[in-house]
Motif scaffolding. Structure first.
Motif: not given
Length: 357
Positions: A321-343
């Motif tokens: 469960l800890a490892s899943i939470a950690a990778v969720d943060d990594c996925i979130g970082q990529v998704i946030d980059a998309v969501n904040s992008s003018p692209l």
């Protein structure tokens, strides 16, 4: 750049995977995310009531979630080769650990990346995507799969995490290891500490003295790289669409992530699955396979390493469960980059909803 985003998110070799579809006739930019050994322990999927994956949960609100999507092969290498070529393992006969690019059918087939490149896309990737890496299908690749951090006693060979009891730790540095990165001896011998590297070669140090003074884990590096790539695409102003792939290793073993993720799941509060007496008696699994097979052997060693079966499952579940939470943060970082992008926006109107399949 005047293209919109689509997402393809995959979890292999687990039971759910995701892809994206576009309703627009123009070519979308594509971000493809994979993580390894992620089952249905995702918020909203009810695989485990305590799982904490806010990034994926938020993403799913604007997407489509399939609750019965399965890998077409139980082994990592062929299932990934199938995803990237579109050819079933039982068709290609690429099974077990055979290298896909040496397979008679797959080596003469076109991968997803080659298809995008042939259609005018800038193609780049990093991390664990195909199990067996070959440069030929990637015009640019940042870093190959890194399964670390691994624990080492001498700066060379890796061993199980110091907190893993015997005999489970005898399995070794990958499948026999789990624990927080900070939970290691304070007075360590010279050379003792964390390494990083491939499945077979662990030869680069990873500094992790504490949560404030540390290197990024390989997954964190790949998340930062993907976010930076998206940012760079914003600035270069080119009209070429892109395909960006990023692969995360967690929650594949070894289950080594920072302590803060373990703290999210107190050991004494871990919910365990209900195991009914004789529930598996009609599967004949133990009659078909002997006790030296991985699944049976590992489970038996886990039980032997703790006062009882429940304690062993509880410890391993916490790490998972800890490892899943950690990778969720990594996925979130990529998704946030998309969501904040003018692209994310087209010149007229907004892009179609992300579809999580």
């Amino acid at each position: 750049m005047n293209f919109k985003f689509s997402f393809l998110v995959a979890a292999l070799c687990g039971s759910v995977w995701a892809s994206a579809a576009s309703m627009d006739k123009k070519r979308p930019n594509v971000v493809f995310i994979m993580c390894d050994d992620l089952n249905d322990y995702i918020s909203g999927m009810k695989g485990h009531d305590q799982s904490q994956t806010p990034a994926l949960a938020s993403f799913a609100e604007s997407a489509v979630m399939f609750k019965r999507a399965y890998s077409n092969n139980p082994v990592c290498a062929p299932s990934r080769a199938s995803v990237f070529t579109g050819i079933y393992p039982h068709t290609s006969k690429n099974l077990f650990w055979g290298k896909w690019f040496q397979n008679a059918i797959l080596k003469n087939s076109k991968t997803m990346m080659e298809h995008f490149a042939d259609n005018g896309y800038y193609v780049t990737g990093s991390g664990k995507l195909l199990h067996h890496f070959t440069k030929n299908v990637w015009p640019y690749y940042n870093k190959q799969a890194d399964y670390g951090p691994f624990y080492s006693l001498n700066g060379k060979a890796s061993v199980a995490h110091p907190g893993v009891p015997a005999p489970f730790n005898s399995i070794g540095a990958i499948d026999g290891s789990f624990g927080a990165l900070e939970a290691i001896p304070k007075n360590r011998a010279q050379g003792e500490g964390w390494l990083r590297g491939s499945w077979k070669v662990k030869d680069r140090s990873l500094n992790f003295d504490d949560s404030a003074r540390r290197d990024m884990t390989p997954d964190e590096e790949n998340a930062a790289w993907a976010a930076a790539q998206i940012k760079s695409f914003e600035k270069n102003g080119q009209d070429q669409p892109f395909f960006l792939g990023v692969g995360f290793v967690r929650p594949h073993t070894p289950l080594h992530v920072p302590q803060k993720y373990f703290d999210m799941f107190p050991l004494d509060k871990i919910q365990l699955p209900i195991i009914k007496k004789n529930d598996a008696s009609d599967t004949f699994y133990t009659e078909v396979f002997d006790g030296d097979k991985k699944g049976l052997k590992y489970f038996e060693l886990l039980k032997q390493s703790y006062p009882n079966q429940e304690a062993g499952i509880r410890a391993f579940t916490q790490a998972y469960l800890a490892s899943i939470a950690a990778v969720d943060d990594c996925i979130g970082q990529v998704i946030d980059a998309v969501n904040s992008s003018p692209l994310k926006e087209k010149r007229q109107g907004t892009w179609p909803s992300i579809q999580l399949l």
